[in-house]
Design an enzyme around this catalytic site. Sequence first.
Site, PDB file in Angstrom:
ATOM      1  N   HIS A  38       0.832  -1.210   0.000  1.00  0.00           N
ATOM      2  CA  HIS A  38       0.000   0.000   0.000  1.00  0.00           C
ATOM      3  C   HIS A  38       0.862   1.254   0.000  1.00  0.00           C
ATOM      4  CE1 HIS A  38      -4.426  -0.706   0.964  1.00  0.00           C
ATOM      5  NE2 HIS A  38      -3.942  -1.902   0.635  1.00  0.00           N
ATOM      6  N   GLU A 106      -6.497  -0.166  -6.056  1.00  0.00           N
ATOM      7  CA  GLU A 106      -7.480   0.753  -5.485  1.00  0.00           C
ATOM      8  C   GLU A 106      -7.035   2.191  -5.737  1.00  0.00           C
ATOM      9  OE1 GLU A 106      -5.610  -1.064  -3.059  1.00  0.00           O
ATOM     10  OE2 GLU A 106      -6.825  -2.889  -3.063  1.00  0.00           O
TER      11      GLU A 106
END
Length: 317
Positions: A38, A106
């Site tokens: 991430h 995402e």
Amino acid sequence: MTTYGYFLSCEEFTPAQLVQQAQLAERAGFEALWISDHFHPWNDEQGQSAFVWSVIGALSQVTSLPISTAVTCPTTRIHPAILAQAAATSSVLHDGRFVLGVGSGEALNEHVLGDAWPSADDRLAMLEEAVQVIRLLHEGGVKNFRGEYYVVENARIYTLPEQPVPIYVSGFGAKSATLAGRIGDGFCCTKPDAELVGTFRDSGGGRKPVQGGFKVCYGSDEQAAVETAHRLWANEQLPGELAQILPTPAHFEQASSLVTPDMVGESVVCGPDADRHAENVRQYVDAGYDELYVQQIGPDQEPFFRFWSEEMLPKLR
């Protein structure tokens, strides 16, 4: 026989804590590691977001467990040619015990360079082309590629493992599971969904490995564990495509304000009941997963690893 692994959360823990957790996991009897990739955490309460490739390098020096990224998005924030080099180096450091798990990503992580966030179909097309680029470069030699989304010119990866890095593809719906079956060396998912596993296998996945992962919050006080899980990971209960399209941790915090502790307690196994934890595991086993990765939410890591070693593994085996 099912392989049981530990899921390292880069969003929740510092690099040093992740390294320590990997060591504890190996001592507790876990057989493999997942690690998240991430740029941002899902919310500020989680509070971390280490560069995963640095952590993977550190892990190679403290554990012999195989490790998979769960998952890396190779399409927007980092060019697939660069990720091909990162994956190759990681595999060399881990003596070939490395899997590159990839997914369509995402907006939370991928929008940070100002790129527009593509539609779901475009993201899958980009993912397929990115995997082509990575596989091409892992063949060795000087490579050129000109596709719809990516260009590679006179690129050669010199530090390569003996075998190309396996690439497992993540999926949460029929389209992505079908793509995984067609182009992946394996499949990754976080839902105990036998239909998705079947779609992967029927679309070309055959007997290739299927990895699944989930979170728990072990603790002696069930209600306290529910509150910890709610504080840190309420975002896991958001419906639909919100996880793919919300762009910032602040947006996830706003949406997660609609998620109650009871909702988290119904979806995440919390507390000390080994039978409930085991039943959760069996849902994934029954759905056809070959490898399962569990993350302990919150600070009670050492008690969790004792619990897993002394109570869970004997029950599961």
